[in-house]
Enzyme design. Structure first.
Site, PDB file in Angstrom:
ATOM      1  N   TYR A 143      41.709  36.511  30.602  1.00 39.07           N
ATOM      2  CA  TYR A 143      41.116  36.913  31.891  1.00 39.07           C
ATOM      3  C   TYR A 143      42.154  36.826  33.004  1.00 39.07           C
ATOM      4  CZ  TYR A 143      37.713  36.937  35.763  1.00 39.07           C
ATOM      5  OH  TYR A 143      36.998  37.217  36.909  1.00 39.07           O
ATOM      6  N   GLU A 145      45.501  36.556  33.018  1.00 40.64           N
ATOM      7  CA  GLU A 145      46.677  37.435  32.900  1.00 40.64           C
ATOM      8  C   GLU A 145      46.261  38.913  32.928  1.00 40.64           C
ATOM      9  OE1 GLU A 145      49.470  36.500  33.513  1.00 40.64           O
ATOM     10  OE2 GLU A 145      49.919  34.536  32.671  1.00 40.64           O
ATOM     11  N   LYS A 147      43.837  40.099  34.738  1.00 38.99           N
ATOM     12  CA  LYS A 147      43.641  40.396  36.166  1.00 38.99           C
ATOM     13  C   LYS A 147      44.982  40.449  36.907  1.00 38.99           C
ATOM     14  CE  LYS A 147      39.073  40.564  36.739  1.00 38.99           C
ATOM     15  NZ  LYS A 147      38.350  41.653  37.386  1.00 38.99           N
ATOM     16  N   GLY A 203      33.942  17.115  32.370  1.00 38.93           N
ATOM     17  CA  GLY A 203      34.885  16.107  32.860  1.00 38.93           C
ATOM     18  C   GLY A 203      34.115  15.084  33.672  1.00 38.93           C
ATOM     19  N   PRO A 271      40.798  24.753  36.141  1.00 41.12           N
ATOM     20  CA  PRO A 271      41.503  24.433  37.395  1.00 41.12           C
ATOM     21  C   PRO A 271      40.881  23.210  38.101  1.00 41.12           C
ATOM     22  CG  PRO A 271      41.082  26.783  37.241  1.00 41.12           C
ATOM     23  CD  PRO A 271      40.325  26.146  36.124  1.00 41.12           C
TER      24      PRO A 271
HETATM   25  P1  NAD Z   1      29.262  40.590  35.548  1.00 41.06           P
HETATM   26  O1  NAD Z   1      29.616  40.157  34.179  1.00 41.06           O
HETATM   27  O2  NAD Z   1      27.852  40.405  36.009  1.00 41.06           O
HETATM   28  O3  NAD Z   1      29.650  42.103  35.797  1.00 41.06           O
HETATM   29  C1  NAD Z   1      30.641  42.781  35.094  1.00 41.06           C
HETATM   30  C2  NAD Z   1      30.093  44.141  34.714  1.00 41.06           C
HETATM   31  O4  NAD Z   1      31.103  44.887  34.038  1.00 41.06           O
HETATM   32  C3  NAD Z   1      28.898  44.053  33.765  1.00 41.06           C
HETATM   33  O5  NAD Z   1      27.893  44.923  34.182  1.00 41.06           O
HETATM   34  C4  NAD Z   1      29.491  44.487  32.428  1.00 41.06           C
HETATM   35  O6  NAD Z   1      28.528  45.044  31.529  1.00 41.06           O
HETATM   36  C5  NAD Z   1      30.548  45.468  32.880  1.00 41.06           C
HETATM   37  N1  NAD Z   1      31.618  45.658  31.902  1.00 41.06           N
HETATM   38  C6  NAD Z   1      32.310  44.695  31.236  1.00 41.06           C
HETATM   39  N2  NAD Z   1      33.220  45.254  30.438  1.00 41.06           N
HETATM   40  C7  NAD Z   1      33.116  46.609  30.611  1.00 41.06           C
HETATM   41  C8  NAD Z   1      33.771  47.722  30.047  1.00 41.06           C
HETATM   42  N3  NAD Z   1      34.755  47.572  29.143  1.00 41.06           N
HETATM   43  N4  NAD Z   1      33.395  48.958  30.449  1.00 41.06           N
HETATM   44  C9  NAD Z   1      32.397  49.145  31.359  1.00 41.06           C
HETATM   45  N5  NAD Z   1      31.733  48.111  31.909  1.00 41.06           N
HETATM   46  C10 NAD Z   1      32.089  46.854  31.539  1.00 41.06           C
HETATM   47  O7  NAD Z   1      30.256  39.807  36.533  1.00 41.06           O
HETATM   48  P2  NAD Z   1      30.375  39.835  38.124  1.00 41.06           P
HETATM   49  O8  NAD Z   1      30.310  38.433  38.589  1.00 41.06           O
HETATM   50  O9  NAD Z   1      29.472  40.845  38.708  1.00 41.06           O
HETATM   51  O10 NAD Z   1      31.882  40.307  38.287  1.00 41.06           O
HETATM   52  C11 NAD Z   1      32.250  41.610  38.706  1.00 41.06           C
HETATM   53  C12 NAD Z   1      33.748  41.674  38.894  1.00 41.06           C
HETATM   54  O11 NAD Z   1      34.151  40.717  39.896  1.00 41.06           O
HETATM   55  C13 NAD Z   1      34.544  41.336  37.644  1.00 41.06           C
HETATM   56  O12 NAD Z   1      35.655  42.190  37.565  1.00 41.06           O
HETATM   57  C14 NAD Z   1      34.985  39.913  37.869  1.00 41.06           C
HETATM   58  O13 NAD Z   1      36.176  39.631  37.203  1.00 41.06           O
HETATM   59  C15 NAD Z   1      35.157  39.877  39.381  1.00 41.06           C
HETATM   60  N6  NAD Z   1      35.021  38.509  39.895  1.00 41.06           N
HETATM   61  C16 NAD Z   1      33.799  37.912  40.007  1.00 41.06           C
HETATM   62  C17 NAD Z   1      33.724  36.597  40.477  1.00 41.06           C
HETATM   63  C18 NAD Z   1      32.402  35.894  40.661  1.00 41.06           C
HETATM   64  O14 NAD Z   1      32.414  34.726  41.049  1.00 41.06           O
HETATM   65  N7  NAD Z   1      31.266  36.509  40.458  1.00 41.06           N
HETATM   66  C19 NAD Z   1      34.886  35.902  40.825  1.00 41.06           C
HETATM   67  C20 NAD Z   1      36.113  36.536  40.674  1.00 41.06           C
HETATM   68  C21 NAD Z   1      36.171  37.850  40.225  1.00 41.06           C
HETATM   69  N1  UDP Z   2      31.148  23.489  34.906  1.00 37.87           N
HETATM   70  C1  UDP Z   2      30.424  22.335  34.658  1.00 37.87           C
HETATM   71  N2  UDP Z   2      29.252  22.440  33.969  1.00 37.87           N
HETATM   72  C2  UDP Z   2      28.750  23.626  33.547  1.00 37.87           C
HETATM   73  C3  UDP Z   2      29.483  24.818  33.822  1.00 37.87           C
HETATM   74  C4  UDP Z   2      30.691  24.701  34.498  1.00 37.87           C
HETATM   75  O1  UDP Z   2      30.828  21.226  35.024  1.00 37.87           O
HETATM   76  O2  UDP Z   2      27.653  23.639  32.950  1.00 37.87           O
HETATM   77  C5  UDP Z   2      32.402  23.377  35.677  1.00 37.87           C
HETATM   78  C6  UDP Z   2      33.608  24.049  35.029  1.00 37.87           C
HETATM   79  O3  UDP Z   2      34.251  23.161  34.153  1.00 37.87           O
HETATM   80  C7  UDP Z   2      34.463  24.382  36.241  1.00 37.87           C
HETATM   81  C8  UDP Z   2      33.439  24.660  37.343  1.00 37.87           C
HETATM   82  O4  UDP Z   2      32.225  24.071  36.898  1.00 37.87           O
HETATM   83  O5  UDP Z   2      35.223  23.273  36.608  1.00 37.87           O
HETATM   84  C9  UDP Z   2      33.221  26.131  37.623  1.00 37.87           C
HETATM   85  O6  UDP Z   2      32.960  26.781  36.391  1.00 37.87           O
HETATM   86  P1  UDP Z   2      32.623  28.337  36.306  1.00 37.87           P
HETATM   87  O7  UDP Z   2      32.629  28.683  34.855  1.00 37.87           O
HETATM   88  O8  UDP Z   2      31.409  28.621  37.086  1.00 37.87           O
HETATM   89  O9  UDP Z   2      33.813  29.053  37.080  1.00 37.87           O
HETATM   90  P2  UDP Z   2      35.420  28.979  36.989  1.00 37.87           P
HETATM   91  O10 UDP Z   2      35.830  27.787  36.168  1.00 37.87           O
HETATM   92  O11 UDP Z   2      35.826  30.252  36.370  1.00 37.87           O
HETATM   93  O12 UDP Z   2      35.826  28.822  38.403  1.00 37.87           O
END
Ligand code: NAD
Ligand code: UDP
Length: 308
Positions: A143, A145, A147, A203, A271
């Site tokens: 994820y 790398e 991105k 943790g 992280p």
């Molecule tokens: P999500 O999983 O709900 O949405 C991702 C969508 O992409 C889904 O509808 C999935 O079916 C679709 N998808 C996945 N692979 C695909 C493919 N190969 N072809 C077509 N569609 C595909 O997640 P989200 O939280 O809505 O995230 C949306 C975007 O924002 C992602 O790119 C994610 O990396 C980025 N993002 C989200 C967060 C967050 O906190 N929600 C944080 C950082 C980045």
């Molecule tokens: N986490 C947790 N319990 C859970 C799910 C996640 O303690 O049931 C922690 C996880 O280890 C991380 C933080 O919550 O430190 C955020 O996790 P998430 O998967 O939501 O996002 P990301 O780690 O990608 O920021």
């Protein structure tokens, strides 16, 4: 405008679709439904300005559009680690296909990048100028790398082919339509609390995250996409920083749950801290988050209470 949203049936994509339709745009929602769901967009299907296209971003596509938001990619560790090779392909091939289309039809293209490009950061809070601390071979690397490479492609298409790009770095965002079982911390804790199950803190729960409510994020997306001053990368997130243990306690308090907190092993490469420096978003977009954690959690709890 006619606007393509890849990943449009996902959590963020469905909120963005709603927002763009409200502004009077035509939305083409492309999704392969890996983590997205039809029920996220069912209420939009009757709208003549909304078009659903089942397609995988890894495979090339041709469309006539004015703007592209590239959101397609599984976002939760559980889902992006399910098929890590596909995750990298989705980020990299998806970016190439969106950029190729943008170049061909002269569309502005927006990349949903992530705070994960900073890895386990040694600079805190993280400004956009920080290059990050990322493991290339760990279980989160597909994820992170993927991105990072997508960002590289965006900037190379911009330099080499003058493609009109915008890149946002999203920090942990939560709200209605997150999947109940995708393992992200906010949905996990709320679902566990509502069902009276143990709250699983990984943790000792001293790692921190900064949680942004979805409406604030979408406001930032649209702001960045529709200004001409900067192309990014731009952090969008809520600088309010909480330990995971504090989040667990807050969710228990707001749900009135009798759930107990239990401690589970810390996942690899998790992280330790994360907080966005949003100086750029404030200066350029006049943007800052409006919804504080407690208010956002209440709305999200309400949503899950109806779903479960
Ligand atoms: P999500 O999983 O709900 O949405 C991702 C969508 O992409 C889904 O509808 C999935 O079916 C679709 N998808 C996945 N692979 C695909 C493919 N190969 N072809 C077509 N569609 C595909 O997640 P989200 O939280 O809505 O995230 C949306 C975007 O924002 C992602 O790119 C994610 O990396 C980025 N993002 C989200 C967060 C967050 O906190 N929600 C944080 C950082 C980045
Ligand atoms: N986490 C947790 N319990 C859970 C799910 C996640 O303690 O049931 C922690 C996880 O280890 C991380 C933080 O919550 O430190 C955020 O996790 P998430 O998967 O939501 O996002 P990301 O780690 O990608 O920021």
């Amino acid at each position: 405008m006619r606007i393509l949203i890849t990943g449009g049936a996902g959590f963020l994509g469905s909120h963005l679709s709603e927002r763009l339709l409200l502004e009077g745009h035509e939305v083409v929602c492309m999704d392969n439904f890996f983590t997205g769901r039809k029920c996220n967009i069912t209420h939009l299907l009757d709208n003549p300005y909304f078009e659903l296209m089942r397609h995988d971003v890894v495979d090339p596509f041709k469309l006539e559009v004015d703007q592209i938001y590239n959101l397609a990619c599984p976002a939760s560790p559980v889902h992006y680690q399910h098929n890590p090779i596909k995750t990298t392909k989705t980020s990299v091939m998806g970016a190439i296909n969106c950029l190729g289309l943008a170049k061909r039809v002269n569309a502005r293209v927006f990349q949903a990048s992530t705070s994960e490009v900073y890895g386990d950061p040694s600079v805190h809070p993280q400004p956009e100028s920080y290059w990050g601390n990322v493991n290339t071979i760990g279980i989160r690397s597909c994820y992170d790398e993927g991105k990072r490479c997508a960002e590289t492609l965006f900037f190379d298409y911009h330099r080499q082919n003058q493609v009109d790009i915008r890149v946002v770095r999203i920090f942990n965002t939560y709200g209605p339509r997150m999947l109940a079982d995708d393992g992200r911390v906010v949905s996990n804790f709320i679902v566990q609390a509502l069902q009276g199950q143990d709250i699983t803190v990984y943790g000792e729960g001293q790692q921190t995250r900064s949680f942004c409510y979805v409406d604030d994020l979408i406001e930032g997306f649209v702001g960045l996409m529709n200004q001409d001053q900067v192309i990014g990368p731009m952090n969008i997130g809520n600088p309010g920083e909480f330990t995971i243990l504090e989040l667990a306690q807050k969710v228990i308090e707001l749900t009135g749950s009798k759930s107990q907190i239990v401690y589970r092993p810390m996942p690899e490469d998790d992280p330790k801290q994360r907080q966005p420096d949003i100086t750029q978003a404030k200066a350029v977009l006049g943007w800052e988050p409006k919804v504080q954690l407690e208010a956002g959690l209440k709305k999200t709890i309400e949503y899950f209470a109806q779903q479960l």
